[in-house]
Design a protein around this motif. Structure first.
Motif, PDB file in Angstrom:
ATOM      1  N   ARG A 193    -121.396 -16.924 -92.915  1.00 27.66           N
ATOM      2  CA  ARG A 193    -121.504 -16.490 -91.291  1.00 27.66           C
ATOM      3  C   ARG A 193    -120.375 -15.213 -91.256  1.00 27.66           C
ATOM      4  O   ARG A 193    -120.493 -14.266 -90.718  1.00 27.66           O
ATOM      5  N   ALA A 194    -119.190 -15.348 -91.961  1.00 30.10           N
ATOM      6  CA  ALA A 194    -118.303 -14.497 -91.892  1.00 30.10           C
ATOM      7  C   ALA A 194    -118.566 -13.279 -92.431  1.00 30.10           C
ATOM      8  O   ALA A 194    -118.160 -11.877 -91.992  1.00 30.10           O
ATOM      9  N   MET A 195    -119.575 -13.044 -93.375  1.00 30.76           N
ATOM     10  CA  MET A 195    -119.944 -11.738 -93.803  1.00 30.76           C
ATOM     11  C   MET A 195    -121.243 -11.152 -92.962  1.00 30.76           C
ATOM     12  O   MET A 195    -121.849 -10.248 -93.514  1.00 30.76           O
ATOM     13  N   GLY A 196    -121.544 -11.837 -91.798  1.00 31.04           N
ATOM     14  CA  GLY A 196    -122.631 -11.378 -91.114  1.00 31.04           C
ATOM     15  C   GLY A 196    -124.066 -11.709 -91.383  1.00 31.04           C
ATOM     16  O   GLY A 196    -124.969 -11.079 -90.997  1.00 31.04           O
ATOM     17  N   MET A 197    -124.228 -12.776 -92.279  1.00 27.68           N
ATOM     18  CA  MET A 197    -125.560 -13.271 -92.322  1.00 27.68           C
ATOM     19  C   MET A 197    -125.874 -14.124 -91.040  1.00 27.68           C
ATOM     20  O   MET A 197    -125.144 -14.765 -90.198  1.00 27.68           O
TER      21      MET A 197
END
Ligand SMILES: Nc1ncnc2c1ncn2[C@@H]1O[C@H](COP(=O)(O)OP(=O)(O)OP(=O)(O)O)[C@@H](O)[C@H]1O
Ligand SMILES: [Mg+2]
Lengths: 260, 244
Positions: free
Chosen positions: B144-148
């Motif tokens: 989530r933190a990488m924008g998935m």
């Protein structure tokens, strides 16, 4: 790139946090904290256990939903409602793609090899052509000293190697800024150095970074700005020479003497 | 000598072509496998949706799913099959009639797959929910933190990571659904047990045909075990247990 500290005021703002508040239930963990990181800045957040350091960092990319305040990334305010919840999922995902996060517990994806970890987001989210993503990944792995480990699964790496791979994974998305949450706290003492060396190299090349750490000596060496959190408020902040060299508040003095 | 002739008489009864009943038994086995596979697929689909819905859905979704899994797991499968088969067939036909269409005969295979699939889905929801909860939260956070997007996280991270924990329970559900196909005999469906019963009833060679049915179920289970062992080894890649 941004050697001239006198030109600081002209550099664009990479991350701005304004009046950030966060409560878990009735427990108010952040009571209105602010921070500005311009491009090339290294901001260190220090403070005792439970003071809200991780929460503050995790609110920047909305891994925690703030209860109030404002977050700006690359000059763009994250859309949020009055309760602090993000209202535009696409925008949030896009902004998150410009932030590389490194966790205390590495959090590499255990079902993928090191190389697969590095190309996952570039290929599946950023739609980088695979050969190009692989090439970038290999360059990054060489930089963190893991060129020979690309085919290994995370479970077969030491903690220090896993954290270096996790840093490479965060760099692989080409982030505008890096967020570190106590990147060496889960490591055996003899492995801390290899990870700090990688982070120091990133600071030296002018990367924008926000770093939560218990390594005071390291924070003093790499940070441009140090924030001391206590009970959810910024008790004291300033350049490392001031915060570490001439602490003003009694609490910070006590904290610094307790951590040696 | 007597033993030998009894054995050869049994084998004659099981021969593939008439007067042997082998073709009937194999057709029954085919139907059993077909229904089991179909119901298992439906069950896995419903179970995946159900598990994600129970964990990440809104309050209404969670309540409805709770009702579904509680009801299905509380009521004996035989009763469920009778309810779902007759009630659903009846409802469909009443709806068709009221709209001015003809009654239709719902195919036994389709009905069997739907009915057992709904039952499987309830159990699969619980198996998969437990497996999803076993996925380390940090790995989902990293994604989530990488924008998935949530869908991509589910597909690329959560599902593959939960597999090792899900496979024993899912293998168990497969064994159950192969045997539950026998319950469809009550709605007159010609699966393996029904075919064996008809053969046994006609020839009075009860022992022979029910032994044959038992052996076929055993064979099916042995093959399945092999398949699941391979899937488990594949899904555990990256763990020290699963090897590189
Ligand atoms: N998900 C949560 N639910 C409830 N309370 C939480 C949650 N996360 C953190 N807290 C509480 O918020 C406070 C601040 O936690 P936080 O993790 O930000 O502290 P920290 O400064 O990072 O501490 P440490 O140095 O131990 O990592 C603590 O009292 C903690 O118990
Ligand atoms: Mg913390």
């Amino acid at each position: 790139m941004f050697d001239d500290k006198t030109a600081k005021a002209q550099r664009p703002v990479a991350i701005r946090v304004e009046g950030l508040r966060k409560s878990f239930g009735s427990h108010e963990v952040l009571k209105g904290v602010s921070l500005t990181a311009r491009e090339g800045d290294v901001v260190a957040i220090i403070g005792g256990s439970g003071s809200g350091k991780s929460t503050m960092l995790r609110c920047i990319n909305f891994l925690e939903t703030p209860s109030g305040g404002q977050i700006e990334i690359g000059g763009e305010a994250v859309a949020m409602n009055a309760a602090g919840a993000p209202t535009d999922r696409r925008q949030l995902e896009r902004l998150r793609q410009s932030l590389g996060m490194v966790f205390q517990s590495f959090n590499l994806w255990t079902h993928m090899t090191v190389l697969e970890n590095l190309i996952e987001v570039p290929v599946h989210v950023l739609k980088t052509p695979r050969p190009q993503a692989v090439e970038t990944a290999r360059t990054l792995l060489a930089r963190v000293g893991l060129a020979e480990k690309e085919a290994a699964y995370p479970a077969f790496l030491s903690g220090g190697q896993q954290q270096r791979a996790a840093i490479a994974r965060a760099l692989a998305i080409g982030p505008k800024a890096m967020l570190f949450d106590e990147p060496t706290s889960a490591l055996d003492p003899e492995l801390v150095g290899e990870v700090l060396a990688v982070i120091r190299a990133l600071a030296d090349e002018g990367r924008t970074m926000i770093l939560v750490t218990h390594e005071m000596k390291f924070a003093r060496e790499v940070a441009d700005h140090v924030i001391y959190l206590h009970n959810g408020v910024i008790e004291e902040e300033g350049p490392p020479s001031a915060v570490f060299g001439a602490p003003q508040s009694a609490r910070l003095k006590q904290f610094l003497s307790s951590v040696g | 000598m007597a033993d030998g002739s009894a054995l050869s008489a049994s084998l004659d009864l099981l021969a593939y072509s008439p007067p042997g009943w082998g073709a009937n038994l194999l057709r029954g086995l085919g139907n059993t496998v077909l229904i089991a596979l179909g119901a298992y697929g439906v069950g896995m689909f419903l179970g995946t949706l159900g598990a994600f819905g129970k964990l990440y859905g809104g309050p209404l979704t969670r309540d409805l799913l709770g009702l579904y899994t509680t009801l299905v797991r509380a009521i004996p499968e035989l009763v469920l099959i009778l309810i779902l088969y007759f009630a659903v067939t009846d409802l469909v036909n009443q709806a068709l009639l009221s709209m001015g269409y003809e009654r239709i005969q719902i195919s036994g295979v389709a009905a069997g797959i739907m009915v057992l699939g709904v039952v499987q889905g309830a159990y699969a929801t619980e198996v998969l929910r437990g497996a999803i909860q076993s996925v380390p939260a940090g790995q989902i956070e990293a994604a989530r933190a990488m924008g998935m997007s949530p869908l991509l996280v589910a597909w690329r991270i959560t599902l593959p990571l939960m597999l090792p924990a899900a496979i024993p329970g899912m293998a168990n559900l497969w064994m159950i659904v192969t045997k539950d196909t026998a319950l469809l005999a009550v709605v007159g469906f010609n699966e393996l047990v029904q075919e064996s019963r008809q053969a046994a009833g006609t020839t009075k060679a009860f022992f022979t045909f029910f032994m044959a049915a038992g052996v076929l179920f055993l064979a099916m289970s042995l093959v399945s075990n092999q398949v699941f062992a391979r899937i488990e080894a594949w899904a555990s890649k990256g763990t020290k247990r699963g090897g590189i």
